[in-house]
Design an enzyme around this catalytic site. Sequence first.
Site, PDB file in Angstrom:
ATOM      1  N   HIS A 332       0.880  -1.172   0.000  1.00 55.98           N
ATOM      2  CA  HIS A 332       0.000   0.000   0.000  1.00 55.98           C
ATOM      3  C   HIS A 332       0.918   1.222   0.000  1.00 55.98           C
ATOM      4  O   HIS A 332       1.387   1.657   1.050  1.00 55.98           O
ATOM      5  CB  HIS A 332      -0.911   0.010   1.236  1.00 55.98           C
ATOM      6  CG  HIS A 332      -1.662  -1.273   1.445  1.00 55.98           C
ATOM      7  ND1 HIS A 332      -2.925  -1.491   0.945  1.00 55.98           N
ATOM      8  CD2 HIS A 332      -1.314  -2.419   2.092  1.00 55.98           C
ATOM      9  CE1 HIS A 332      -3.334  -2.707   1.286  1.00 55.98           C
ATOM     10  NE2 HIS A 332      -2.376  -3.286   1.978  1.00 55.98           N
ATOM     11  N   THR A 333       1.220   1.735  -1.193  1.00 53.42           N
ATOM     12  CA  THR A 333       2.256   2.759  -1.290  1.00 53.42           C
ATOM     13  C   THR A 333       1.870   4.061  -0.585  1.00 53.42           C
ATOM     14  O   THR A 333       2.740   4.802  -0.163  1.00 53.42           O
ATOM     15  CB  THR A 333       2.592   3.062  -2.769  1.00 53.42           C
ATOM     16  OG1 THR A 333       1.410   3.489  -3.445  1.00 53.42           O
ATOM     17  CG2 THR A 333       3.160   1.851  -3.466  1.00 53.42           C
ATOM     18  N   CYS A 334       0.562   4.348  -0.481  1.00 54.01           N
ATOM     19  CA  CYS A 334       0.157   5.586   0.190  1.00 54.01           C
ATOM     20  C   CYS A 334       0.608   5.600   1.646  1.00 54.01           C
ATOM     21  O   CYS A 334       0.874   6.656   2.214  1.00 54.01           O
ATOM     22  CB  CYS A 334      -1.370   5.741   0.150  1.00 54.01           C
ATOM     23  SG  CYS A 334      -1.991   6.109  -1.493  1.00 54.01           S
ATOM     24  N   TYR A 335       0.653   4.397   2.237  1.00 51.10           N
ATOM     25  CA  TYR A 335       0.967   4.300   3.674  1.00 51.10           C
ATOM     26  C   TYR A 335       2.335   3.694   3.928  1.00 51.10           C
ATOM     27  O   TYR A 335       2.701   3.481   5.075  1.00 51.10           O
ATOM     28  CB  TYR A 335      -0.105   3.460   4.376  1.00 51.10           C
ATOM     29  CG  TYR A 335      -1.512   3.893   4.032  1.00 51.10           C
ATOM     30  CD1 TYR A 335      -2.004   5.123   4.463  1.00 51.10           C
ATOM     31  CD2 TYR A 335      -2.326   3.107   3.223  1.00 51.10           C
ATOM     32  CE1 TYR A 335      -3.279   5.546   4.121  1.00 51.10           C
ATOM     33  CE2 TYR A 335      -3.606   3.519   2.872  1.00 51.10           C
ATOM     34  CZ  TYR A 335      -4.066   4.737   3.325  1.00 51.10           C
ATOM     35  OH  TYR A 335      -5.334   5.155   2.969  1.00 51.10           O
ATOM     36  N   GLY A 366      -2.461   1.934  -4.282  1.00 51.35           N
ATOM     37  CA  GLY A 366      -2.303   3.369  -4.540  1.00 51.35           C
ATOM     38  C   GLY A 366      -2.103   4.156  -3.296  1.00 51.35           C
ATOM     39  O   GLY A 366      -2.049   3.669  -2.200  1.00 51.35           O
TER      40      GLY A 366
END
Length: 366
Positions: A332-335, A366
Amino acid sequence: SSSSSSSPPPPSDSLFEQLYRHIMPWPARNYRVGRHTRIFKVRFLGEGGIDGGGLYRECFSEICKELMNPALGVLVPCPNSKNDAGRNRDTFVPAPSKAMRRFRFLGRLMGLALRSGELLSLRIAPAVWKELALQAITKEDMKGVDVLSFGMIDGMQETKSKETFDDTFDDEVFAGLRTDSKRCPLVPYGTRIPVTFTRRLTYASYLYAFRKHEFTAQISAMRMGLAEVVPETAIVLFDGEELQKAVCGDIIIDLEVLKRHTIYQGYSGNEPVIKFFWQALGKFDNDLRVKFLQFAWGRSRLPPNDSMWESSMKVHSCGALRNPDARLPISHTCYFQIDLPRYTNAEACYNKLKMAVEETGTFEMG
């Protein structure tokens, strides 16, 4: 014309050009933001994902890949790369282009990286960074870009015998090759004027000046854009190497630094699966660690110092899963989060992590 699916987009369709058209007209003050501040939101056509930060990072990562494709016409491989000689063979220099507003825009993006910490994973030659930082460029710096040209200059200046000169430099004319391999006369009608033993020092001085100043105008445009976002009084506090690290981060992925900025959710730091995880990353070479960072965070560089980390990596337990050794980790690249199955052995952890990093898209959520 047809092209394969792996071909780069035409320059007009590139992310760099789209961003240039949309935000270059903005006043420079819009780029002067604080740490970890985004100046726009991203939506990729035909792809899912809500931009909580991951898509923004992915956008900059893709733009840097485009910039290092000569087809875009902004950066080109340095001569040492083309000649497979000397130092810095994996680096780029400004293209001999007159599109100065695009170089100015690149400078603005560098300023944005300095202010926000959204690093640009660019491999630009050290001599370019020195010139951006207003440092004097030496012959050794230029050999780090084009060792063959400057080796030839040295050879001509040191040759004392006409016979040796004629044997070595029998077909040279008063012209120099640009970084795009186009021949340019160094004096009017230079392509017709042979370099003789008596003219050798004149030719060497002209060639030296030509190579040293070949992309001065482009670097000046980049510096102008950079100075619109970061005051020049602050820029001159950096030397070239420091400026490169502040804009681009550290190309070497240091696992001890990454460990220092990792927290565990549903795991303790000393469980076997966590040891397997770090052992796997330890076996990865730096290129694979870069891919891991892109997979987990949408970035390819670590921040240059501890104070610039906006968040720690989270290694999250997937809970009780049937046959965890058959599962891939999810990112989860956003986090900056990895959902890590509870692998039962080091081999399964290594293989599944490597497969996820190499074969999965940059992000799942995302």
